[in-house]
Design an enzyme around this catalytic site. Structure first.
Site, short mmCIF file in Angstrom:
data_model
loop_
_atom_site.label_atom_id
_atom_site.label_comp_id
_atom_site.label_asym_id
_atom_site.label_seq_id
_atom_site.Cartn_x
_atom_site.Cartn_y
_atom_site.Cartn_z
N ASN A 172 -9.47 -30.31 6.48
CA ASN A 172 -9.75 -30.29 5.07
C ASN A 172 -9.18 -28.69 4.95
O ASN A 172 -8.43 -27.99 3.87
CB ASN A 172 -9.94 -30.44 3.94
CG ASN A 172 -11.74 -30.23 4.12
OD1 ASN A 172 -12.34 -30.17 5.17
ND2 ASN A 172 -12.83 -30.70 2.83
N GLU A 268 -23.59 -30.52 7.07
CA GLU A 268 -23.14 -30.20 6.16
C GLU A 268 -21.90 -31.88 5.89
O GLU A 268 -21.23 -31.72 6.78
CB GLU A 268 -22.32 -29.11 5.51
CG GLU A 268 -21.72 -29.18 4.37
CD GLU A 268 -20.42 -28.86 3.64
OE1 GLU A 268 -19.84 -30.12 3.19
OE2 GLU A 268 -20.00 -28.21 4.07
N CYS A 303 -15.62 -32.35 0.23
CA CYS A 303 -16.85 -33.22 0.18
C CYS A 303 -17.35 -32.55 -0.93
O CYS A 303 -18.46 -33.46 -1.40
CB CYS A 303 -17.97 -32.70 1.58
SG CYS A 303 -18.12 -30.27 1.55
N GLU A 482 -26.01 -23.68 4.75
CA GLU A 482 -24.43 -22.33 4.65
C GLU A 482 -24.18 -21.62 4.12
O GLU A 482 -24.51 -21.51 2.54
CB GLU A 482 -23.50 -23.61 5.21
CG GLU A 482 -23.92 -23.95 6.65
CD GLU A 482 -22.61 -24.85 6.95
OE1 GLU A 482 -22.10 -24.69 8.03
OE2 GLU A 482 -21.95 -25.79 5.70
#
Length: 503
Positions: A172, A268, A303, A482
């Site tokens: 993405n 993640e 996400c 992150e």
């Protein structure tokens, strides 16, 4: 090359020629400062999601190629770890400068390869450069501490790099992840092997070309391929840490593969994120936020998309009407490389088919289709992987579209009236990545944020990421954080030293 967006008046033939000229000459396997051909030549085709046309073929790295890349990274690790921190930071800043100088080229390549609008891909290039600069500024933050002992000794800790870090990321935001996610491990003194998405590997290959002379041989490496390539990286005994951005099943596979060597993992993963609209919310801002939070620009392939919208019953009908009007006005699917496009194509045929299956499931389970749900009628889009922005109402928490991450342009709208029932539904999924709350009541906002089981919560906002703010999920949405100092420290280990001062 100018960083001005290409004009649609160039014509399809000229634009196609321009894209073809940007295809990297290298074929995907880069380690030890050189490009390589696999021992057994296999190739992976990558397609333009806007047209279905073949863009390029890249090599598939097998176990032998993964081993060679990891060995090159392992051999380079001591030398890179000994480079003074400020020099590591200087090279990361130089990488950011090169990315900005080539932003249009990278954005156009990404747009053609992954299907997202070129304007969004320009923003991705800037975000990647910013992340490199951010972590360049943290190189002196790998600090230890002293611990009082009371027994006549000096006790202190030091932080050291882990060694070889593998990073795997999805389709993405290919370039943003490729460039941005090398920053923290390199800043911490690790060497890196990256595996780009099989659906959109070209901008990562171009990144290797751009940075080839900036880092010592073996510090930055790339192996293209599919799931087997990623599995070989995750299982390799010389990989000290593996970081994945991807689905929950992919994260579980990485954990299984990493278990035998007990390597550090940073995950993640997916999200089925909730946006909650309270009765006192600023109506117009909340409607705009609901559209923005769904990330229709990326066809919902994010996400962090707030794909579950919970609207209080006092606002529901008016809100749904305004939402639908705004979505249909702002987001019409179009060719990703057209500068006017505000919503691109899904990344692949598999993602397109998967999304249509969920739409059918929503209809079969009794949700009301408010808009979208099909391929657009525009003949110019007939060969691409396009789906209209889709909104379902009358969605129940038990429905498939309410429980599973679709990763497509499908927004589910719920009506609520009782706050306890609301949060039971909001938290009743296996995910816990992000959440968004809209209210003018300060007490309500903080209470709701505490009740929301998610790692990253917006109040009267959505989608934005702040450099330095730790991003990551609860439950099955991931492990670790992150985009912050925490990410830098994820790629270090603590050593304790005790020095006796007794004579």
């Amino acid at each position: 090359m100018s960083n001005e967006l290409p004009r649609v008046q160039e014509g399809e033939e000229n634009l196609s020629s321009r894209i073809a000229s940007l295809i990297p000459q290298s074929s995907g396997l880069y380690w030890g400062g050189q490009w390589h051909t696999p021992a057994e030549v296999q190739k992976l085709a990558t397609f333009n999601p806007s047209s279905g046309a073949l863009l390029a073929e890249v090599f598939v790295g097998g176990a032998a190629e993964v081993d060679a890349a990891v060995c090159a990274a392992r051999n380079a690790a001591p030398g890179w770890a000994s480079v003074p921190p400020l020099e590591r930071g200087r090279r990361l800043r130089e990488a950011a400068m090169r990315i900005r100088a080539n932003a249009l080229e990278l954005a156009l390549l990404d747009s053609a390869d992954c299907g997202n609008p070129i304007s969004a891909m320009m923003a991705d290039a800037e975000i990647a450069a910013t992340q490199l600069e951010y972590f360049a500024g943290l190189v002196l933050e790998m600090k230890g501490e002293t611990i009082p002992t009371g027994n006549g000794s000096l006790n202190y800790t030091v932080r050291e790099p882990l060694g070889v870090v593998a990073r795997i990321f999805p389709f993405n935001h290919p370039f943003m992840f490729a460039a941005g996610k090398i920053a923290a491990p390199l800043a911490a003194g690790n060497t890196v092997v990256i595996k780009p998405p099989e659906q959109a590997p070209l901008s990562t290959i171009r990144l290797m070309e751009l940075l080839a002379d900036l880092f010592p041989a073996g510090v930055l490496n790339c192996v293209t391929g599919g799931r087997e390539t990623g599995a070989a990286l995750a299982a390799h005994p010389e990989v000290a840490a593996i970081a994945l951005i991807g689905s929950v099943p992919a994260g579980k596979a990485v954990l299984h593969a990493a278990a035998d060597t007990l390597k550090h993992t940073l995950l993640e993963l997916g999200g089925k994120n909730a946006m909650v609209i309270f009765p006192d919310a600023d109506f117009e801002q909340a409607v705009a936020g609901a559209v923005r939070g769904m990330n229709f620009t990326w066809c919902g392939q994010s996400c962090g998309s707030t794909s579950r919208l919970f609207v209080h019953e006092s606002l529901h009908d008016r809100f749904l009407a305004a939402l639908t009007d705004r979505v249909q006005t702002m987001h019409k699917p179009g060719v990703a490389t057209d500068r006017r496009t505000t919503m691109g194509a899904l990344a692949s045929r598999a993602q397109y088919d998967r999304t249509l299956r969920y739409i059918r499931a929503g209809l079969e389970e009794g949700a009301s289709l408010v808009c979208g749900g099909k391929h657009p009628v525009d003949p110019l889009l007939s060969e691409g992987f396009f789906i209209e922005p889709t909104i379902f109402a009358d969605v129940k928490p038990s429905m498939l579209i309410a429980r599973e991450e679709i990763f497509g342009p499908v927004l589910s709208v719920f009506k609520w009236h009782d706050e306890d029932e609301l949060f039971a539904a909001v938290n009743g999924v296996e995910f816990g990545l992000t959440g968004s709350i809209w209210t003018r009541d300060l007490v309500c906002a903080h209470r709701a944020a505490l009740r929301l089981e998610a790692g990253y919560v917006w109040i009267n906002d959505c989608s934005i990421h702040i450099p330095g703010a730790p991003f990551g999920g609860f439950k099955q949405s991931g492990i670790g954080r992150e985009e912050s100092k925490e990410e830098l420290l994820e790629f270090t280990r603590i050593k304790n030293v005790n020095v006796s001062l007794r004579s």
